[in-house]
Enzyme design. Structure first.
Site, short mmCIF file in Angstrom:
data_model
loop_
_atom_site.label_atom_id
_atom_site.label_comp_id
_atom_site.label_asym_id
_atom_site.label_seq_id
_atom_site.Cartn_x
_atom_site.Cartn_y
_atom_site.Cartn_z
N ARG A 1 8.67 3.01 -3.18
CA ARG A 1 8.42 1.58 -3.43
C ARG A 1 9.75 0.82 -3.58
NH1 ARG A 1 3.50 2.44 -5.08
NH2 ARG A 1 4.17 3.96 -6.61
N ASP B 1 0.87 -1.17 0.00
CA ASP B 1 0.00 0.00 0.00
C ASP B 1 0.91 1.22 0.00
OD1 ASP B 1 -2.71 0.91 -0.09
OD2 ASP B 1 -2.37 1.80 1.86
P1 IMP Z 1 -1.82 2.01 -4.08
O1 IMP Z 1 -0.66 1.77 -3.19
O2 IMP Z 1 -1.64 1.33 -5.42
O3 IMP Z 1 -3.13 1.76 -3.40
O4 IMP Z 1 -1.77 3.56 -4.47
C1 IMP Z 1 -2.35 4.55 -3.69
C2 IMP Z 1 -2.39 5.87 -4.41
O5 IMP Z 1 -1.34 6.68 -3.90
C3 IMP Z 1 -2.20 5.87 -5.91
O6 IMP Z 1 -3.39 5.64 -6.61
C4 IMP Z 1 -1.69 7.29 -6.14
O7 IMP Z 1 -2.76 8.20 -6.15
C5 IMP Z 1 -0.85 7.53 -4.90
N1 IMP Z 1 0.55 7.11 -5.14
C6 IMP Z 1 1.20 6.11 -4.54
N2 IMP Z 1 2.47 6.02 -5.01
C7 IMP Z 1 2.56 6.98 -5.96
C8 IMP Z 1 3.64 7.37 -6.83
O8 IMP Z 1 4.72 6.79 -6.87
N3 IMP Z 1 3.37 8.41 -7.63
C9 IMP Z 1 2.18 9.07 -7.67
N4 IMP Z 1 1.16 8.74 -6.90
C10 IMP Z 1 1.34 7.70 -6.04
#
Ligand code: IMP
Length: 179
Positions: free
Chosen positions: A168, A67
């Protein structure tokens, strides 16, 4: 070693393969809900637990789930784990309306590891920066608004630089070291 990455996002799996180069990383596309928590660590742990429960992977394999989000200091970390719904329901322009120029923020990522017959672990990464008016159209999500510390281009302008230092990537490297 084989690792299943529980995610619907094949780009994340590719990312995982590049860093966990000694492992065979397979995508596990299983439905997971995001628990309501202010902590991406807790959410990642909940996701990996659901993935193991709902899938029929062998009992002796490693599974990861992640996440991430954008945490803005003077909004007490908002949108944080709500970054995705905030972006789709409200939008980045409204985030800028809430902020003064140059607001400090950080991207954070958490990767939870399910260890067969062991205690689940979480690895985190973060990158500090500030929120600026959108620049560049590379990357995804909030990348064009994010200016990493000591840089003069946003992640939207320089997505290749982002790949070298991302939140990440840091979490994946910690996972690799653990394994
Ligand atoms: P998830 O971890 O895939 O649930 O992502 C959560 C949300 O955080 C994404 O949809 C983006 O809106 C934002 N987010 C997370 N990591 C990034 C990144 O590396 N760049 C831009 N937005 C991010």
């Amino acid at each position: 070693m084989k690792i299943y990455f529980a995610t619907g996002n094949s780009g994340k799996v590719e990312n995982g393969r590049n860093i966990l180069s000694d492992c065979s990383v397979e995508q596990l596309d299983v439905e997971m809900f995001e628990s309501q928590s202010g902590s991406i660590q807790e959410i990642a742990l909940s996701k990996v637990g659901q993935a193991v429960e709902k899938s029929d992977v062998e009992d002796d394999v490693f599974v990861i789930a992640d996440d991430s989000g954008l945490f803005v200091d003077n909004l007490n970390g908002f949108p944080g784990p709500l970054s995705s719904p905030f972006d789709s329901m409200v939008g980045k322009e409204r985030l800028l309306d809430l902020l003064d120029a140059g607001a400090d923020a950080e991207f954070r990522a958490a990767i939870a590891l399910h260890i067969p017959d062991g205690e689940d672990q979480v690895f985190t990464g973060n990158v500090e920066g500030e929120i600026v008016r959108p620049r560049g159209d590379g990357g995804f999500g909030y990348d064009p608004l994010f200016l990493p510390k000591e840089n003069d281009e946003t992640w939207g302008q320089d997505p290749e630089f982002k790949e070298k230092i991302s939140h990440r990537k840091e979490a994946l490297i910690k996972l690799k070291q653990f394994l």
